[in-house]
Design an enzyme around this catalytic site. Structure first.
Site, mmCIF file in Angstrom:
data_model
loop_
_atom_site.group_PDB
_atom_site.id
_atom_site.type_symbol
_atom_site.label_atom_id
_atom_site.label_comp_id
_atom_site.label_asym_id
_atom_site.label_seq_id
_atom_site.Cartn_x
_atom_site.Cartn_y
_atom_site.Cartn_z
ATOM 1 N N ARG A 156 63.932 55.369 64.972
ATOM 2 C CA ARG A 156 62.752 55.939 65.626
ATOM 3 C C ARG A 156 62.231 54.980 66.698
ATOM 4 O O ARG A 156 62.047 53.794 66.441
ATOM 5 C CB ARG A 156 61.691 56.165 64.547
ATOM 6 C CG ARG A 156 60.545 57.025 64.949
ATOM 7 C CD ARG A 156 59.704 57.331 63.730
ATOM 8 N NE ARG A 156 58.973 56.145 63.291
ATOM 9 C CZ ARG A 156 57.762 56.167 62.735
ATOM 10 N NH1 ARG A 156 57.151 57.315 62.531
ATOM 11 N NH2 ARG A 156 57.170 55.062 62.360
ATOM 12 N N ASP A 197 46.387 67.089 61.843
ATOM 13 C CA ASP A 197 46.503 65.637 61.801
ATOM 14 C C ASP A 197 47.008 65.178 63.175
ATOM 15 O O ASP A 197 48.085 65.610 63.612
ATOM 16 C CB ASP A 197 47.458 65.218 60.685
ATOM 17 C CG ASP A 197 47.446 63.706 60.459
ATOM 18 O OD1 ASP A 197 47.221 62.957 61.442
ATOM 19 O OD2 ASP A 197 47.682 63.277 59.312
ATOM 20 N N TYR A 257 45.346 53.024 64.246
ATOM 21 C CA TYR A 257 46.207 51.857 64.485
ATOM 22 C C TYR A 257 47.527 52.181 65.149
ATOM 23 O O TYR A 257 48.345 51.300 65.346
ATOM 24 C CB TYR A 257 46.454 51.083 63.174
ATOM 25 C CG TYR A 257 46.977 51.914 62.014
ATOM 26 C CD1 TYR A 257 48.299 52.298 61.958
ATOM 27 C CD2 TYR A 257 46.134 52.306 60.986
ATOM 28 C CE1 TYR A 257 48.781 53.051 60.897
ATOM 29 C CE2 TYR A 257 46.590 53.060 59.930
ATOM 30 C CZ TYR A 257 47.924 53.437 59.885
ATOM 31 O OH TYR A 257 48.376 54.192 58.840
ATOM 32 N N LYS A 258 47.739 53.459 65.482
ATOM 33 C CA LYS A 258 49.000 53.817 66.164
ATOM 34 C C LYS A 258 48.747 53.776 67.674
ATOM 35 O O LYS A 258 48.546 52.702 68.216
ATOM 36 C CB LYS A 258 49.478 55.170 65.650
ATOM 37 C CG LYS A 258 49.928 55.070 64.194
ATOM 38 C CD LYS A 258 50.236 56.411 63.554
ATOM 39 C CE LYS A 258 50.686 56.192 62.116
ATOM 40 N NZ LYS A 258 50.554 57.405 61.298
ATOM 41 N N PHE A 301 53.965 64.048 56.998
ATOM 42 C CA PHE A 301 53.859 62.694 56.456
ATOM 43 C C PHE A 301 53.428 62.783 54.982
ATOM 44 O O PHE A 301 52.512 63.530 54.645
ATOM 45 C CB PHE A 301 52.827 61.914 57.266
ATOM 46 C CG PHE A 301 52.828 60.441 56.990
ATOM 47 C CD1 PHE A 301 53.784 59.611 57.553
ATOM 48 C CD2 PHE A 301 51.869 59.885 56.174
ATOM 49 C CE1 PHE A 301 53.774 58.251 57.303
ATOM 50 C CE2 PHE A 301 51.860 58.513 55.920
ATOM 51 C CZ PHE A 301 52.817 57.702 56.485
HETATM 52 C C1 LIG Z 1 50.386 57.239 59.977
HETATM 53 C C2 LIG Z 1 49.991 58.526 59.354
HETATM 54 C C3 LIG Z 1 49.043 58.545 58.331
HETATM 55 C C4 LIG Z 1 48.476 57.252 57.823
HETATM 56 O O1 LIG Z 1 47.530 57.403 56.848
HETATM 57 P P1 LIG Z 1 46.748 56.100 56.341
HETATM 58 O O2 LIG Z 1 45.673 56.647 55.510
HETATM 59 O O3 LIG Z 1 46.270 55.371 57.556
HETATM 60 O O4 LIG Z 1 47.712 55.239 55.617
HETATM 61 C C5 LIG Z 1 48.671 59.778 57.829
HETATM 62 N N1 LIG Z 1 49.220 60.926 58.290
HETATM 63 C C6 LIG Z 1 50.150 60.923 59.274
HETATM 64 C C7 LIG Z 1 50.729 62.205 59.760
HETATM 65 C C8 LIG Z 1 50.576 59.725 59.822
HETATM 66 O O5 LIG Z 1 51.501 59.713 60.766
#
Ligand SMILES: *Cc1c(COP(=O)(O)O)cnc(C)c1O
Length: 432
Positions: free
Chosen positions: A391, A199, A224-225, A129
């Site tokens: 997705r 992560d 939030y996921k 990401f």
């Molecule tokens: C969703 C996600 C994030 C989100 O980071 P925020 O700081 O909440 O915007 C970070 N890393 C990964 C791998 C994600 O999937």
């Protein structure tokens, strides 16, 4: 060939099906985007209202003590710990995923610098990401390190050498849903003398995670996921106890101090993971996160993450199989790994030539029909390797087998009638 009636029978026999009752989902919606923003638990509105009206409105500042506000980051951290193989006291809730990554990656780099100077390479995947890569890029510059990106997991072993400082990976890839073997990869990185940062944004609440079992070094994840904490919910952070006390994390704020209310002019970090708190927690959103985490803990009497994983694999397998069977001749290819151990809780589809550029519009047409997934653009320079992706996330708490069947039926209709060609589906919004 699976029929819709077969799917209804699977739902009727599914002991987890009743967990959907915990959520407030609009009628007629098949929500396949819980990997991006989890659905809203029914309990959340009442809990946030209670915090606003009673704890804040009536009890005012007393609530830091009387309503347990001060303990919320640890209390919810302990609950999340149950989902990710961390012991009580090892996880705290704070800040965002991006910020927590900054803290742990910095701590990892400082530990390596002290213990094994000369190691200056951070390795990650180009498909990670972007925020993870941007944070690593910034820290690499600050620490005089180099960020090396591999194009596939198969290239990682070649980088496990004595210049490797930190291997930083997202366990489940946000695009493809491909999942690393955390235990094996961690062991290999540590055997090469490096530390690991994981992560768990697409793992926590989606797949069973065992941080201590895997002997990982650091981990962070998203609220939030799959944890259903609400838009922009606070994130979480874990450090193995052997590391938690080693160094200050770089955002040495007052609430990570050993005794914040002594208001000392000198920083003295709290013991353990609490030093990873920076400033005052956002109580409204932290309270909402607890309701989200509770929806997963509600599965504990029914087999917990193991049972949820089993259902998730059945859902994703069914979706991939039906999408291929029913939409394969309409240009659909499944790009997520088919092997169960190698995938998370999502399935990604790509569209073949001549529909390569139709993905965004297909998703928009599905959304209008109430099937909510999302679109992730590929790499224009390497579409053969990084295609545009449709997705679909499968949250076993609130997605059923008939939902899977219906979603594929809608996909079939959108493609076979070429409904996606309609102009309104081809206007790009800011968030895809
Ligand atoms: C969703 C996600 C994030 C989100 O980071 P925020 O700081 O909440 O915007 C970070 N890393 C990964 C791998 C994600 O999937």
């Amino acid at each position: 060939m699976t029929t819709r009636n077969d799917c209804l029978a699977l739902d009727a026999a599914d002991p987890l099906a009743r967990l959907k009752d915990q959520f407030s989902l609009p009628d007629g919606v098949i929500y396949l985007d819980g990997n991006s923003l989890g659905a809203m638990p029914k309990a959340t509105a009442a809990r946030v209202q209670q915090v606003i009206a009673q704890e804040w409105g009536q009890d005012l500042i007393k609530s830091w003590n009387t309503a347990g506000w001060m303990d919320l980051p640890s209390r919810i951290g302990d609950k999340i710990g149950r989902l990710i193989g961390a012991r009580p006291g090892e996880v705290i809730v704070a800040d965002s995923t991006s910020l927590n990554l900054f803290k742990v990656l910095s701590a990892a780099l400082r530990i390596v610098k002290a213990d094994r100077p000369g190691r200056t390479v951070i390795v990650s995947e180009r498909s990670n990401f972007p925020t993870d890569l941007y944070i690593a890029e910034s820290l690499a510059e600050q620490y005089g390190a180099t960020l090396t990106l591999v194009d596939s997991a198969a290239e990682i072993p070649a980088h496990l050498n004595d210049s490797l400082a930190v291997l930083m990976l997202t366990e489940v890839n946000y695009r493809t849903g491909a999942r690393h073997d955390m235990r094996a990869v961690t062991a290999a990185a540590q055997a090469a003398g490096a530390l690991t940062v994981w992560d768990l944004a697409h793992s926590a609440g989606a797949v069973p995670v065992d941080l201590n079992g895997a002997n990982a070094d650091f981990a962070i994840g998203c609220g939030y996921k799959y944890l259903n904490g609400g838009p922009g919910a606070p994130a979480f952070v874990w450090a193995h106890p052997r590391h938690a006390d080693r160094f200050w994390q770089p955002l040495s704020g007052w609430l990570g101090h050993a005794a914040p209310f002594q208001f000392s002019a000198r920083y003295q970090p709290a013991a353990g993971i609490k030093r990873y708190i920076c400033g005052t927690p956002a109580i409204l959103s932290t309270a909402a996160l607890e309701c989200g985490v509770d929806t997963l803990l509600a599965a504990e009497p029914l087999g917990g993450m193991t049972a949820l994983r089993e259902k998730s694999l059945a859902l994703t397998d069914l979706f991939a199989r039906l999408a291929e069977e029913r939409c394969g001749t309409l240009g659909v290819t499944v790009v997520s790994p088919r092997d169960a151990a190698s995938r998370g809780s999502q399935v990604c589809l790509a569209l073949n030539d001549p529909l390569t550029e139709a993905g965004y519009a297909v998703i928009q047409a599905l959304i209008e029909r109430g099937v909510i997934g999302d679109f992730r653009a590929g790499d224009p320079a390497r579409l053969d390797q990084v295609p545009h992706i449709l997705r679909f996330g499968f949250t076993p708490l609130y997605v059923g087998f008939a939902d899977v069947w219906d979603a594929v039926e809608h996909l079939h209709q959108v493609l076979s009638t070429e409904q996606w060609r309609q102009a309104r589906f081809n206007q790009k919004a800011a968030v895809t």
